[in-house]
Design an enzyme around this catalytic site. Structure first.
Site, PDB file in Angstrom:
ATOM      1  CG  ASP A  18      -0.296   0.078   2.525  1.00  0.00           C
ATOM      2  OD1 ASP A  18       0.711  -0.884   2.796  1.00  0.00           O
ATOM      3  OD2 ASP A  18      -0.796   0.776   3.481  1.00  0.00           O
TER       4      ASP A  18
ATOM      5  CD  GLU B 228       4.130   0.893   7.043  1.00  0.00           C
ATOM      6  OE1 GLU B 228       5.077   1.270   7.855  1.00  0.00           O
ATOM      7  OE2 GLU B 228       3.691   1.693   6.121  1.00  0.00           O
TER       8      GLU B 228
END
Length: 377
Positions: free
Chosen positions: A68, A133
């Protein structure tokens, strides 16, 4: 075009803003499966996590990363489309180039090359990726996977996190630990009223000010040889109705401790609450522990392997740091894992025109592969 550059370009084109993985992990799982890895998709809520391993028994070395990325901000201020990777002046531009799709691509290429050269390596080598994250809570990413590992008895010995650790050139700094992060949402209650009649009200701003001064002046600890002293910060302070003739009824403060192994979260909480109580406030605080501090001590196998790889391939003895913010290593370390972070230069992460040096990107798989060889070949 090199394999790692080609793969990084492919990943950057995927608009994987947290928690959307945008197909990154399934693509990587297909590649790793062809290389002989066992791949499992661990999806929790809206978050994708990929767990891929090769070999059997122990010891186990894993690489940890995330697919991400943070939002781009206004696209028109970028020199080129943030999701259309662009090569310019020896750099690869695009959201996630440095944080951390470049590292993820390098990990995958390194793992493919390592198992091709050492199909019968000792123990296991693995890759753990998440799409959560960069999010605010990280509830269903590596935090959740770590609990799954506890429940299933998964054993990991060493972890290399691909966070962009370097300052000016690849390999000049590695993270051998991180501070813990403890946050609190503090509410101080007063009595709303007219500013012309303060005797009929209680201003929570005025009431909190002496307590805030004491909190800010506290020496929470002295740190130690591995960490600086614990820091206390107020990141937000809100009160009032927006009118200049109304005494507010409540105040909300967001506070944060970045703390070392010289302190414990429960002690920081207790000391804070003693100070608030001593000032006679009407208060309530909600605490949130983002992660405990961790440290891989000198002499640890993975720490020594990373240092040796940087010396041999980058020609530099890296600075061994515990600075910076937090990483997903904070969820893996409590499993009894030695954790070290090594990745590209972090100068442009989360910025407009994020980029990574092509030379660094193409050298990174060799660094990661060297670590594999030192520990498992």
């Amino acid at each position: 075009m090199s394999d790692v550059l080609d793969l990084a370009i492919d990943l950057i084109r995927r608009r994987s803003v947290t928690p959307d993985d945008a197909g990154c992990q399934s693509h990587l799982a297909e590649r790793l499966s062809r290389a002989g890895f066992k791949c499992a998709s661990l999806r929790y809520g809206e978050v994708d996590n990929l767990w891929a391993t090769h070999g059997s028994g122990g010891p186990t070395l894993i690489f940890l990363g995330h697919t991400d990325v943070v939002p781009t901000g206004p696209v028109d201020v970028w020199q080129s489309d943030p999701f259309e990777p662009t090569l310019r002046d020896g750099r690869l531009y695009g959201r996630g180039a440095a944080d951390m799709k470049g590292s993820v691509a390098a990990m995958v290429v390194a793992l493919e090359q390592f198992v091709a050269e050492h199909p019968d390596h000792r123990g296991r080598v693995g890759l753990l990726l998440t799409s959560d994250e960069e999010g605010p809570d990280n509830l269903d990413g590596v935090r959740r996977v770590a609990q799954h590992f506890r429940d299933t008895g998964e054993r990991i010995d060493w972890c290399v996190v691909g966070e962009p650790s370097s300052k000016e050139r690849l390999g000049d700094l590695i993270r051998v630990g991180r501070r813990g992060s403890l946050s609190g949402t503090l509410t101080v209650r007063g009595v709303q009223g007219h500013v012309a009649y303060p005797e009929k009200a209680l201003n929570p701003i005025h009431a909190f000010a002496p307590a805030l001064a004491e909190l800010a002046a506290q020496r929470w600890d002295e740190g130690n040889q591995d960490f600086p002293p614990t820091s206390f910060q107020v990141s937000n302070l809100n009160a009032g109705t927006g009118a200049n003739n109304v005494i507010p009824g409540t105040l909300t403060a967001l506070i944060n401790f970045r703390y070392s192994t010289a302190s414990r979260a429960e002690d920081l909480r207790a000391r804070t609450e003693v100070i608030l109580a001593r000032h006679g406030l009407d208060w309530h605080i909600d605490w949130s522990l983002s992660g405990e501090p961790f440290l891989t001590p000198p002499g640890g196998a993975v720490r020594e392997a990373v240092i040796a790889a940087c010396r041999e391939l980058c020609g530099i003895s890296p600075e061994e740091s515990t600075g910076g913010g937090t990483s997903d290593g904070r969820f893996i370390a409590p499993l009894g894992v030695e954790v070290v972070e090594l990745g590209p230069v972090n100068a442009t992460i989360h910025k407009v025109d994020e980029c990574v040096s092509v030379d660094d990107l193409e050298q990174l798989p060799s660094l990661y592969q060297a670590i594999c060889k030192k520990l498992l070949a």
